[in-house]
Design an enzyme around this catalytic site. Structure first.
Site, PDB file in Angstrom:
ATOM      1  N   LEU A 169      -9.313 -41.190  -7.896  1.00  0.00           N
ATOM      2  CA  LEU A 169      -9.292 -40.799  -6.674  1.00  0.00           C
ATOM      3  C   LEU A 169      -8.557 -39.526  -6.101  1.00  0.00           C
ATOM      4  O   LEU A 169      -8.788 -38.713  -5.267  1.00  0.00           O
ATOM      5  CB  LEU A 169      -8.792 -41.930  -5.730  1.00  0.00           C
ATOM      6  CG  LEU A 169      -9.708 -43.136  -5.488  1.00  0.00           C
ATOM      7  CD1 LEU A 169      -9.264 -44.388  -4.869  1.00  0.00           C
ATOM      8  CD2 LEU A 169     -11.017 -42.666  -4.836  1.00  0.00           C
ATOM      9  N   LYS A 170      -7.484 -39.225  -6.911  1.00  0.00           N
ATOM     10  CA  LYS A 170      -6.621 -38.059  -6.704  1.00  0.00           C
ATOM     11  C   LYS A 170      -7.552 -36.944  -7.090  1.00  0.00           C
ATOM     12  O   LYS A 170      -7.472 -35.704  -6.484  1.00  0.00           O
ATOM     13  CB  LYS A 170      -5.301 -38.126  -7.673  1.00  0.00           C
ATOM     14  CG  LYS A 170      -4.672 -36.818  -7.557  1.00  0.00           C
ATOM     15  CD  LYS A 170      -4.090 -36.390  -6.420  1.00  0.00           C
ATOM     16  CE  LYS A 170      -3.161 -35.059  -6.668  1.00  0.00           C
ATOM     17  NZ  LYS A 170      -2.785 -34.377  -5.329  1.00  0.00           N
TER      18      LYS A 170
END
Length: 318
Positions: A169-170
């Site tokens: 997700l980063k």
């Protein structure tokens, strides 16, 4: 709780500062002795090796510029694994590769410890005030053990699932931020070329459907001319390269990201790997002869929101 912090750069120095400011027993380590001395002056203890820090601490946090550096810190001859025992925790706050953090995390778990990938998002100015957002990938029991530490460093903390999920997700969010930076650079340059007042153009974008977090922060330092967002072109290229690897493993054919990779490779070739990332607009300035600046904008971003105790963000599951 004794905490070790390895990596006192633009982000790590600020995150560790939040721990110190809030009374944690903190041991720090960095290859830059001046950064260590600065933290010691604020109350930290200078660490020696990752192995010694893991032996002395309950949690060791790493915040480093590249997955290869994290690997050396974890599994090197004097690495964290050499002192990993039951109950100890490794928090990886670097922007890293999902597969690599899973590989290292499995070794940590085999030694009896726990691993969490917990990258941050929201800009260095928010890391400085403890108001940044944090993703955390790990089992729920480990998440609850480290939540108080994470809510000291960040305002909003999201449990993303299993180890590795936070790293995916980063890089997804960093891909979006990079796309926003490129599009803001193009939009501002076109506005300048069309004879618009750039102060007015900034406000028009901000109040419209075209606004974004990147516009409301990075466009300001672009227009100031400092272009100082404490992030460099080589780090952008690393992040969107990691995003490409996630896409490739998932079998998703991308069109925009490969072009963005080429844009930043060209920026690095022209201006250097350590050039500030908002200066990607220089490619357009050089091509057009325009200077995309305007009066009244800050040279660097500052977080005006008061520091507050963070909280867990709970997803809406219907």
């Amino acid at each position: 709780m004794r905490i070790g912090f390895i990596g006192l750069g633009n982000v790590g120095g600020k995150l560790s500062g939040s721990l110190l400011r809030n009374g944690y027993d903190l041991t720090v380590h960095d290859l830059n002795a001046e950064l260590v001395a600065g933290a010691v002056a604020k109350g930290a203890t200078a660490g020696t090796t990752p192995r010694a820090m893991m032996a002395d601490c309950d949690i060791v946090i790493t915040c480093l510029p590249h997955p290869k550096i994290s690997a050396a810190v974890v599994e090197g001859d004097d690495g964290l694994l050499q002192a990993m025992t039951t109950g100890k925790i490794w928090l990886e706050m670097s922007t890293t590769d999902e597969a690599e953090v899973k590989r290292l995390g499995a070794k940590v778990q085999a030694a009896g410890g726990a691993a969490v990938d917990c990258p941050v998002s929201g800009g260095c100015h928010r890391a400085d005030t403890g108001n940044i957002s944090i993703f955390a990938g790990c089992d729920r029991a480990t998440f609850e053990r480290v939540l108080s530490v994470l809510t000291t460093m960040g305002r909003r903390v999201l449990h993303t699932g299993a180890l590795g999920s936070a790293s995916v997700l980063k890089v997804v969010t960093n891909y979006l931020a990079t796309a926003n930076l490129i599009s803001c650079s193009e939009a501002l340059t076109v506005a300048k070329g069309a004879g618009m007042d750039l102060g007015v153009a900034y406000e028009a974008i901000k109040m419209s459907s075209g606004t974004s977090f990147v516009h409301e922060t990075e466009s300001q330092v672009i227009l100031n001319g400092s272009r100082d967002i404490s992030f460099t072109m080589d780090l952008v290229l690393k992040d969107i390269g990691l995003f490409q690897e996630v896409a490739d493993r998932a079998g998703v054919p991308l069109e925009m990201n490969p072009l963005m990779v080429q844009i930043f490779k060209d920026g690095i070739e022209r201006y250097g790997a350590r050039e500030l990332s908002p200066n990607i607009i220089r490619r357009l300035e050089d091509a057009t002869g325009l200077r995309v600046t305007a009066p009244g904008f800050p040279a660097e971003m500052r977080d005006d929101e008061p520091e507050a105790v963070g909280h867990e963000v709970v997803p809406n599951r219907g």
